[in-house]
Design an enzyme around this catalytic site. Sequence first.
Site, short mmCIF file in Angstrom:
data_model
loop_
_atom_site.label_atom_id
_atom_site.label_comp_id
_atom_site.label_asym_id
_atom_site.label_seq_id
_atom_site.Cartn_x
_atom_site.Cartn_y
_atom_site.Cartn_z
N PHE A 305 0.83 -1.20 0.00
CA PHE A 305 0.00 0.00 0.00
C PHE A 305 0.86 1.24 0.00
O PHE A 305 1.91 1.29 0.64
CB PHE A 305 -0.85 0.06 1.27
CG PHE A 305 -2.04 -0.84 1.26
CD1 PHE A 305 -3.15 -0.53 0.51
CD2 PHE A 305 -2.05 -1.98 2.03
CE1 PHE A 305 -4.27 -1.35 0.51
CE2 PHE A 305 -3.16 -2.82 2.05
CZ PHE A 305 -4.27 -2.50 1.29
N ASP A 306 0.41 2.26 -0.70
CA ASP A 306 0.95 3.59 -0.52
C ASP A 306 0.24 4.15 0.71
O ASP A 306 -0.82 3.66 1.08
CB ASP A 306 0.62 4.42 -1.77
CG ASP A 306 0.80 5.90 -1.54
OD1 ASP A 306 1.89 6.28 -1.08
OD2 ASP A 306 -0.15 6.66 -1.81
N LYS A 307 0.83 5.13 1.40
CA LYS A 307 0.16 5.64 2.59
C LYS A 307 -0.83 6.76 2.26
O LYS A 307 -2.05 6.55 2.29
CB LYS A 307 1.16 6.15 3.63
CG LYS A 307 0.46 6.64 4.91
CD LYS A 307 1.44 7.19 5.92
CE LYS A 307 1.98 8.56 5.56
NZ LYS A 307 1.03 9.65 5.76
#
Lengths: 629, 73
Positions: A305-307
């Site tokens: 995941f990207d944040k």
Amino acid sequence: MNAKQTTRITAATGLLLAAAIGLHLIGFHEWRQILLIAATVLAGIPIAFKAFKALKMKAFSIELLVTIAVVGALFIGEYVESAAVTFLFLFGAYLEARTLEKTRSSLKALVDMAPLEATVIRDGETMIISVDNVVEGDRVIIRSGEKVAIDGKILTGNATMNEAAITGESVPASKSVDDRVFSGTIVDNGFIEVIAERVGDDTTFARIIELVEEAQESQSKTEKFLDRFANIYTPAIIALSVLVYLFTRNIEMTLTFLVIACPGALVISAPVSIVAGIGNGARHGVLIKGGDIMEKLAKIDTVVFDKTGTLTRGKPEVTDIHAIGIEKTDLLRLVAEAEMISEHHLGQTIVKEAKSQGLELRNEPENAEVIKGNGIRATIEGKQLAIGNRQLMIAEGIQIANEIEDYAINREKAGNTAIFASINDKIFGVLSIADRIRPEAADAIRELRASGVKQIIMLTGDNRHTAELVGTQLGLDQVHAELLPEDKVAMVKKLKDAGHRVAMAGDGINDAPAIATADIGLAMGEGGTDISMETADVVLMADRLDQFSHAYSLAKATVRNMKQNTFFAVGTVALLLAGVLLGKVFLASGMLIHELSVLLVILNAIRLIRYTMRKTLKRKNSEHELLPE
Amino acid sequence: MKKIVLNLEPLTCPSCIKKIESALRKLDGITEAKVMFNSGKVRAQFDEDKIEAETIAKTVSGLGYPIISQKVS
């Protein structure tokens, strides 16, 4: 000859057959034979008609084989067989059409949401016109209960909108001036005037339908394999029937082979599952762009995941206002009025919060000054304001009392940015701002793990401290912070090289390279950003992570369903062949088994339409989890 | 080069895909023909100087698949 006529002929044939059975029971043998021949001829007409038409175009058809088989059966006096074969062929096709319709119903439900007409104002005149005639720049009026026919921006008015057609989310969203509305959505309550920005085939809605249609046609590996198999199957069966005739002169067996030469169940087994699965996804706001992607998604064991914008909302929000000796709303109004001059996103967040609370920002700040990286100074209503971080307070020589400091530190530990506000050198409030973790993130991650994801990793360009905080709150396996886009690509590559099957979810624009590198790229649709819709393999239309966990378990269910179907179809073919060769299966029973196998395969796929994983996992709203932005 | 999309009645036996596609590809002026089995559509690219949209539609209906609507773009 159209579908309706064929249906009528099928029904008539069915009645004739029933009558024939009745005559048989009361012993009128001659009459029974006549009825059977009549039934064969009647049901044979549409089949022979199609075979003839294809032949005229020099095209081969299954109908031709069936016609030959039926004529052959009549010739050798097998009237029961001939009548049953023609009836079963037509009735089977009818049932298949009806059931197949069900597997395609999700897409049809979407298409049916397409708007037909729009109310526009041109030269001061209000008129209702067909959607095809609406052009960019038209002013379109939408009232309660009406459908939006274009993509555009609200000019005046406000409304609650049902956006299920686009996002799969049935809870109405409230929209007001400058908000974007989408074609296919419905005004639940309210009245809006919209400037058309995208019309016709360019609207997000039209593109979604096109993408889903294309996804349903794109072939998975299993489908390609089955297609090759089916291509060999028909010629092989015909060859076999010729061989059988040459060597055994067994006409019945020869004809039986012709009847089972249609590879129906084989060809249809995998696609029906995929179509039903993709349709289910589309209804839940997930675009899965094809059968091969469905298969790959089901195999994923690592999710990256990207944040910002993916696990978090990506938009900082005011999470708390701590007022000292002043009303909260007065504090917010004063600070917002001062921050009107600020271009900083924290300042803009405060202004937005004040506006969304309906506060009127009337006062123009005087002597306003931005102290870069620290805050602002301004005079409002004759009051000297300083708003910013600790450094600013210290620089201004303002005392921060212990209890205020304690409060601020607590807020910061919970992941907020604390902003101090002072009037005439005295602190009168602290505002907390944070980029919240999406409320559904924790549940979605739990569901992903429950469905079989082995490790969940977060990659972010943000600082280590913030990243760790999100990592612990969500219970992630690994957190890598302070990364550049190319570092993210390298990380994804490394994971793939280590033998993991990686899905990468990001917000579509700056994560595009990493999304492209992963086995499966997921993008947040944000109501249809062009880039994310085109490049990602899976698009989450409502920007909700639980759609991802749904997509993942749906993909697994779809692949399972497809395997069952393939297994069943291949098994049926083997049994059918063995049965014919051993002399146990004849014309009518061969056709019956064939049609039944096709129907069963379709019925199995229909189960996918109603698939939800929510049954087992109850949603529980997580606490407000905070993060500094 | 133009594109034609034909909407058909729901397709049932997948053997029709081959039948329609190969019949269309034999026509002069058709560069690409695809049957979208699940949505019941036929999509074809054609050279408008060599073949008329009507001819394409007639070929498909001639094979025994009535056309509900058509769109040329």
